[in-house]
Design an enzyme around this catalytic site. Structure first.
Site, PDB file in Angstrom:
ATOM      1  N   ASP A  41       0.832  -1.204   0.000  1.00 24.23           N
ATOM      2  CA  ASP A  41       0.000   0.000   0.000  1.00 24.23           C
ATOM      3  C   ASP A  41       0.867   1.254   0.000  1.00 24.23           C
ATOM      4  OD1 ASP A  41      -2.044  -1.680   0.144  1.00 24.23           O
ATOM      5  OD2 ASP A  41      -2.753  -1.095   2.144  1.00 24.23           O
ATOM      6  N   GLU A  43       3.849   1.708  -1.135  1.00 22.70           N
ATOM      7  CA  GLU A  43       4.444   1.989  -2.444  1.00 22.70           C
ATOM      8  C   GLU A  43       3.411   2.519  -3.436  1.00 22.70           C
ATOM      9  OE1 GLU A  43       8.086  -0.980  -3.089  1.00 22.70           O
ATOM     10  OE2 GLU A  43       6.245  -1.886  -2.350  1.00 22.70           O
ATOM     11  N   ASP A  45       0.695   4.203  -2.658  1.00 25.02           N
ATOM     12  CA  ASP A  45       0.391   5.587  -2.289  1.00 25.02           C
ATOM     13  C   ASP A  45       1.472   6.547  -2.760  1.00 25.02           C
ATOM     14  OD1 ASP A  45      -1.955   4.839  -1.199  1.00 25.02           O
ATOM     15  OD2 ASP A  45      -1.251   4.794   0.872  1.00 25.02           O
ATOM     16  N   SER A  91     -13.416   7.861  -0.718  1.00 19.68           N
ATOM     17  CA  SER A  91     -12.286   7.215  -0.070  1.00 19.68           C
ATOM     18  C   SER A  91     -11.736   8.185   0.990  1.00 19.68           C
ATOM     19  CB  SER A  91     -11.255   6.920  -1.143  1.00 19.68           C
ATOM     20  OG  SER A  91     -10.179   6.256  -0.584  1.00 19.68           O
ATOM     21  N   LEU A  92     -10.570   7.897   1.537  1.00 20.30           N
ATOM     22  CA  LEU A  92      -9.990   8.797   2.541  1.00 20.30           C
ATOM     23  C   LEU A  92      -8.583   9.185   2.125  1.00 20.30           C
ATOM     24  CD1 LEU A  92     -10.991   6.843   5.772  1.00 20.30           C
ATOM     25  CD2 LEU A  92     -11.882   9.066   5.103  1.00 20.30           C
ATOM     26  N   GLU A 124     -11.247   6.228  15.043  1.00 19.97           N
ATOM     27  CA  GLU A 124     -11.848   4.907  14.818  1.00 19.97           C
ATOM     28  C   GLU A 124     -10.822   3.966  14.216  1.00 19.97           C
ATOM     29  OE1 GLU A 124     -15.025   5.244  12.045  1.00 19.97           O
ATOM     30  OE2 GLU A 124     -16.128   6.591  13.324  1.00 19.97           O
ATOM     31  N   LYS A 126      -9.464   1.668  11.279  1.00 18.20           N
ATOM     32  CA  LYS A 126      -9.630   1.592   9.824  1.00 18.20           C
ATOM     33  C   LYS A 126      -9.593   0.113   9.457  1.00 18.20           C
ATOM     34  CE  LYS A 126      -8.007   3.489   5.510  1.00 18.20           C
ATOM     35  NZ  LYS A 126      -8.097   2.249   4.748  1.00 18.20           N
ATOM     36  N   ASP A 128      -9.600  -3.210   7.311  1.00 11.19           N
ATOM     37  CA  ASP A 128      -9.032  -3.538   6.004  1.00 11.19           C
ATOM     38  C   ASP A 128      -9.905  -4.583   5.319  1.00 11.19           C
ATOM     39  OD1 ASP A 128      -7.363  -3.460   3.914  1.00 11.19           O
ATOM     40  OD2 ASP A 128      -5.750  -4.627   4.829  1.00 11.19           O
ATOM     41  N   ARG A 147     -18.554  -0.570  -3.422  1.00 12.03           N
ATOM     42  CA  ARG A 147     -18.184   0.796  -3.752  1.00 12.03           C
ATOM     43  C   ARG A 147     -18.040   1.008  -5.263  1.00 12.03           C
ATOM     44  NH1 ARG A 147     -13.054   3.570  -1.152  1.00 12.03           N
ATOM     45  NH2 ARG A 147     -11.910   2.034  -2.342  1.00 12.03           N
ATOM     46  N   GLU A 181     -17.706  -1.797   6.340  1.00 17.83           N
ATOM     47  CA  GLU A 181     -16.666  -2.629   5.751  1.00 17.83           C
ATOM     48  C   GLU A 181     -17.013  -4.101   5.932  1.00 17.83           C
ATOM     49  OE1 GLU A 181     -14.562  -0.480   4.530  1.00 17.83           O
ATOM     50  OE2 GLU A 181     -12.702  -1.546   4.121  1.00 17.83           O
ATOM     51  N   TYR A 233     -19.649   2.200   9.830  1.00 22.44           N
ATOM     52  CA  TYR A 233     -19.038   3.385  10.414  1.00 22.44           C
ATOM     53  C   TYR A 233     -19.550   4.701   9.843  1.00 22.44           C
ATOM     54  CZ  TYR A 233     -16.203   2.062   6.360  1.00 22.44           C
ATOM     55  OH  TYR A 233     -15.804   1.661   5.122  1.00 22.44           O
ATOM     56  N   LYS A 302     -11.978  11.515  12.343  1.00 26.56           N
ATOM     57  CA  LYS A 302     -13.086  12.251  11.725  1.00 26.56           C
ATOM     58  C   LYS A 302     -13.504  13.406  12.622  1.00 26.56           C
ATOM     59  CE  LYS A 302     -15.033   8.040   9.735  1.00 26.56           C
ATOM     60  NZ  LYS A 302     -15.987   6.956   9.891  1.00 26.56           N
ATOM     61  N   LYS A 326      -2.250   5.426   8.428  1.00 23.67           N
ATOM     62  CA  LYS A 326      -1.903   4.030   8.148  1.00 23.67           C
ATOM     63  C   LYS A 326      -0.804   3.551   9.095  1.00 23.67           C
ATOM     64  CE  LYS A 326      -3.991   2.730   4.168  1.00 23.67           C
ATOM     65  NZ  LYS A 326      -3.277   2.198   3.085  1.00 23.67           N
ATOM     66  N   CYS A 420      14.412 -28.455 -16.155  1.00 25.02           N
ATOM     67  CA  CYS A 420      13.616 -28.778 -14.971  1.00 25.02           C
ATOM     68  C   CYS A 420      14.538 -29.168 -13.816  1.00 25.02           C
ATOM     69  CB  CYS A 420      12.658 -29.920 -15.300  1.00 25.02           C
ATOM     70  SG  CYS A 420      11.822 -30.538 -13.847  1.00 25.02           S
ATOM     71  N   CYS A 423      13.720 -33.243 -13.355  1.00 26.40           N
ATOM     72  CA  CYS A 423      14.021 -34.276 -14.363  1.00 26.40           C
ATOM     73  C   CYS A 423      15.008 -33.803 -15.422  1.00 26.40           C
ATOM     74  CB  CYS A 423      12.735 -34.752 -15.030  1.00 26.40           C
ATOM     75  SG  CYS A 423      11.998 -33.468 -16.057  1.00 26.40           S
ATOM     76  N   CYS A 438       7.557 -27.546 -17.043  1.00 33.66           N
ATOM     77  CA  CYS A 438       8.172 -28.819 -17.393  1.00 33.66           C
ATOM     78  C   CYS A 438       7.075 -29.661 -18.040  1.00 33.66           C
ATOM     79  CB  CYS A 438       8.695 -29.504 -16.128  1.00 33.66           C
ATOM     80  SG  CYS A 438       9.158 -31.211 -16.435  1.00 33.66           S
ATOM     81  N   CYS A 443       8.121 -36.612 -15.186  1.00 31.66           N
ATOM     82  CA  CYS A 443       9.002 -35.858 -14.283  1.00 31.66           C
ATOM     83  C   CYS A 443       8.683 -36.268 -12.838  1.00 31.66           C
ATOM     84  CB  CYS A 443       8.774 -34.359 -14.468  1.00 31.66           C
ATOM     85  SG  CYS A 443       9.510 -33.376 -13.157  1.00 31.66           S
TER      86      CYS A 443
HETATM   87  S1  IVH Z   1     -15.087   6.594   6.544  1.00 39.23           S
HETATM   88  C1  IVH Z   1     -16.724   9.564   3.650  1.00 39.23           C
HETATM   89  N1  IVH Z   1     -14.323   4.961   8.438  1.00 39.23           N
HETATM   90  O1  IVH Z   1     -11.186   2.931   4.165  1.00 39.23           O
HETATM   91  C2  IVH Z   1     -16.247   8.578   4.647  1.00 39.23           C
HETATM   92  N2  IVH Z   1     -13.756   4.427   6.208  1.00 39.23           N
HETATM   93  O2  IVH Z   1      -9.209   4.232   2.503  1.00 39.23           O
HETATM   94  C3  IVH Z   1     -15.567   7.453   4.047  1.00 39.23           C
HETATM   95  N3  IVH Z   1     -12.560   2.299   5.959  1.00 39.23           N
HETATM   96  O3  IVH Z   1     -13.371   3.777   1.568  1.00 39.23           O
HETATM   97  C4  IVH Z   1     -15.160   6.368   4.842  1.00 39.23           C
HETATM   98  N4  IVH Z   1     -12.520   1.774   8.088  1.00 39.23           N
HETATM   99  O4  IVH Z   1     -13.678   1.500   2.784  1.00 39.23           O
HETATM  100  C5  IVH Z   1     -14.328   5.212   7.113  1.00 39.23           C
HETATM  101  N5  IVH Z   1     -13.743   3.592  10.203  1.00 39.23           N
HETATM  102  C6  IVH Z   1     -13.737   3.840   8.907  1.00 39.23           C
HETATM  103  C7  IVH Z   1     -13.151   2.967   7.972  1.00 39.23           C
HETATM  104  C8  IVH Z   1     -13.182   3.307   6.627  1.00 39.23           C
HETATM  105  C9  IVH Z   1     -12.185   1.401   6.871  1.00 39.23           C
HETATM  106  C10 IVH Z   1     -12.297   2.166   4.524  1.00 39.23           C
HETATM  107  C11 IVH Z   1     -13.426   2.584   3.631  1.00 39.23           C
HETATM  108  C12 IVH Z   1     -12.851   3.726   2.842  1.00 39.23           C
HETATM  109  C13 IVH Z   1     -11.394   3.392   2.867  1.00 39.23           C
HETATM  110  C14 IVH Z   1     -10.538   4.589   2.573  1.00 39.23           C
END
Ligand code: IVH
Length: 687
Positions: A41, A43, A45, A91-92, A124, A126, A128, A147, A181, A233, A302, A326, A420, A423, A438, A443
């Site tokens: 991730d 890399e 980003d 997204s964030l 909060e 995040k 995955d 999404r 999620e 969330y 947030k 992250k 190989c 063999c 092979c 083999c």
């Molecule tokens: S808030 C407009 N809260 O992370 C608000 N997202 O990298 C948008 N994600 O698209 C999302 N945990 O899929 C929010 N506690 C959390 C989250 C969360 C995971 C995901 C979500 C978002 C992505 C962004």
């Protein structure tokens, strides 16, 4: 700098950036479509950041639909109905240190009038996984959409119904949309991968990929089996609702409100008044996350007060009132000591990295996967290099990259194998395929892999037939292909003498070999080791072909009509049966009495009804009177056949509540009769 000079610098930059765009497109394709990551991730980003910087400096070069404006896209190639989100699923913005978060908070404090708003921040987890948006109408769950590209997602309602932690009904008859999620709990992920390893199926690289692969399954039963989980969330338009008798004003209240309605949240929403507590909380959660049963890749910060969200607004793909932090990836550096080329049962020769042992998130690692030679080239990896190793999840570590800055000049180039390793026959690289193969049918490593797979627990389940024994039997020349297993009894005396195995153990093995002939067709089919045909798919194929002779004759198109069979699987089955060597092995297995015939159900025909006999039925949506299982049992009892998918062969589609894509598909095929549950009950009652 003169105009010409500037132009040429821009063009040079643009050439560089074009490469980055192409790279990002490739990574997006792998991540969102193939559910696999080629880079970490961090890399990824970094590449996005480079593109963003370039676009800032040279806005005239910014493409109309730049990747930087789009939220990741997983809806190309889609088999699901597309649904437009009422509000875009954003997204964030990512950050990797507290400085970035401080800057984020500064920006907000500057933009917002503190006399009007009392600013505070929610922290909060995040998660995955995969974002999902679900809709309740009058308290009833009616829709689940992924999404997708942020504006249009995939309708996965049927699969969402299979997730037990998503309530079908809220505790109040309220209409709302929440976002959250979908995750695969780590405990389930490890179990599923263990199973897949045993079955010889490709394992999921991490829980996120597994969740993504599961949610996009066409067979809701598989979704049910995998036991996905979900946490929410984000409530859409929170100020439309009341909590404790007052309109909701803060994010914290909105989460308490959805919790009250029965929607699952992580329960973690820490209200921070300022940034001073931030570092301590990050440290706390970075440790604490290891004890959770789901993967978190960071934290989300947030603004708590919802009015501020409106005040701050949104960018094209992320809100200005939230930021993600992250966690540092589970990466470590070590030395690459060498490469071992391994031959699998299909003849594919793959490089395995031999590493100087290191401890990576709690376990010792000395081997890592490198997938194929192209990956070695792409990552520019040499023997002796210092390499970054990352543990995607609990299973196989991956090499992320080499650290070129510390090269001494003594590093050795990795040469692709010509022959190989087992063999010594010349390896082949097919057009458009990255793998060296092979092709030698005898083999020893391939035979060994094939036999181990054949006798495994999910295969023919021949007990006592361990790895060492297989090696010995091959060495002695008793096993040249899987069918030779059934000739072993001819060598009973010689077998007893191998490493003094003894009469009893050989008798046991031979007895188990004999017993295996009676296995179900689906087991025998699985055991053949057809690429991409694991346990679940073998079962589906067995059910849909009745016996191997029918399966052998199926064209790719026919195979594709079977629900649960994808393109790769269909092609692999077709190819497998076009190879004379395989046909010969199957002939010999049949001659030995191995079962390739599905069981004819000894059914009680007394209940059969004319309207049902020979007709195919499929159920979709939620039935009210019958359960799905009971309904299918009824079909069989009356002489009908349960179909697995909507295609021209389907006679009746029985439609329950909230039927989705199956109904749409059936409507397009004139010959399919569509029945309500009531009509189906009347039809079956007449008998
Ligand atoms: S808030 C407009 N809260 O992370 C608000 N997202 O990298 C948008 N994600 O698209 C999302 N945990 O899929 C929010 N506690 C959390 C989250 C969360 C995971 C995901 C979500 C978002 C992505 C962004």
């Amino acid at each position: 700098m003169n105009k010409e000079g500037k132009m040429s610098r821009e063009s040079i930059e643009f050439e560089k950036i074009k490469k980055i765009i192409a790279e990002l497109e490739l990574h997006n394709y792998h991540y969102y479509i193939k559910n696999e990551s080629l880079i970490s991730d961090v890399e990824y980003d970094k590449l996005v950041k480079k593109l963003e910087d370039f676009e800032k400096n040279f806005p005239e070069f910014k493409e109309k639909m730049s990747i930087t404006d789009k939220v990741g896209n997983d809806i190309k190639d889609t088999k699901f109905k597309k649904i437009e989100h009422k509000k875009p699923m954003l997204s964030l913005d990512n950050s990797y240190d507290t400085e970035d978060i401080k800057k984020f908070i500064e920006r907000i404090e500057k933009a917002v009038d503190k006399d009007v708003y009392s600013l505070s921040y929610d922290l909060e987890l995040k998660l995955d996984g995969l974002s999902i948006s679900i809709v309740y109408e009058d308290g009833k769950l009616i829709q689940g959409v992924t999404r997708g590209d942020g504006n249009v997602g995939e309708d996965v309602t049927e699969n969402i119904y299979m997730i037990k932690s998503i309530p079908k009904y809220l505790k109040q008859r309220i209409s709302l949309e929440v976002r959250g999620e979908i995750v695969l709990p780590l405990s389930r992920f490890n179990k599923i991968n263990e199973e897949r390893l045993k079955n010889g199926e490709e394992i999921f690289a991490n829980p996120r990929n597994a969740a993504a692969g599961t949610l996009r399954q066409l067979d809701a039963k598989i979704v049910e089996e995998r036991e996905l989980d979900a946490y929410f969330y984000f409530l859409i338009d929170p100020n439309k609702y009341e909590f404790n008798g007052k309109p909701i004003k803060t994010h914290g209240e909105s989460l308490n409100y959805i919790k009250l309605l029965g929607i699952k949240t992580t329960g973690v929403c820490e209200n921070l008044k300022n940034v001073s507590e931030l570092e301590e909380r990050i440290e706390y959660w970075n440790k604490k996350k290891e004890s959770l049963d789901y993967e978190t890749d960071g934290l989300v910060i947030k603004v708590d007060e919802i009015a501020v969200w409106e005040e701050m607004g949104e960018r094209s793909k992320s809100p200005r009132w939230a930021i993600a932090y992250k966690f540092p990836a589970k990466q470590i550096t070590t030395k690459l000591l060498g490469i071992t080329w391994q031959v699998g049962r299909t003849g594919k020769v793959t490089p395995v990295a031999e590493l100087e042992e290191v401890n990576l998130s709690g376990s010792n690692v000395k081997r890592a996967s490198l997938h194929n030679y192209e990956e070695i080239l792409r990552k520019d990896i040499k023997i002796g290099d210092t390499v970054f190793v990352e543990k995607a999840a609990e299973i196989i570590p991956q090499i992320i990259k080499s650290v070129k800055e510390v090269r001494t000049g003594l590093e050795i180039e990795i040469i692709p194998p010509e022959f190989c390793p087992s063999c010594k026959s010349k390896l082949i690289k097919e057009e458009g395929n990255v793998d060296f193969k092979c092709l030698n049918p005898v083999c020893p490593e391939k035979i060994k892999g094939g036999i181990e797979y054949f006798v495994s627990r999910n295969g023919m389940n021949i007990l006592g037939f361990g790895e060492k024994i297989v090696e010995k039997f091959i060495e002695k020349g008793f096993l040249n292909d899987i069918s030779d297993i059934y000739n072993l009894y001819l060598h009973k005396k010689e077998l007893e003498l191998i490493d003094k195995m003894g009469k009893k153990s050989i008798e046991n093995i031979l007895e188990n070999i004999e017993k295996s002939k009676k296995n179900d067709y689906e087991k025998s089919l699985y055991s053949l080791g057809i690429p991409y045909i694991g346990k679940v798919v073998a079962k589906i194929l067995a059910e849909n072909s009745k016996n191997i002779d029918n399966l052998m004759l199926m064209e790719v198109e026919t195979l594709l009509e079977i629900e649960g069979i994808g393109e790769k699987g269909a092609n692999a089955v077709f190819e497998f049966f076009r190879d004379d060597k395989n046909i010969e092995i199957i002939r010999k297995l049949k001659e030995h009495g191995v079962n390739f015939q599905g069981e004819e159900k000894k059914e009680d025909k007394t209940n059969h009804s004319l309207e049902f006999i020979g007709n195919t039925f499929l159920f979709t949506g939620k039935l009210n009177v019958l359960t799905r299982t009971k309904a299918e049992e009824l079909v069989e009892k009356l002489g009908g056949i349960n179909a697995r998918g909507v295609n021209k062969k389907l006679n009746y589609l029985v439609v329950g509540e909230d039927a989705g894509s199956k109904l749409e598909k059936a409507k397009k095929i004139e010959t399919i009769k569509i029945l309500t549950e009531k009509e189906f009950l009347i039809m079956s009652d007449k008998n």
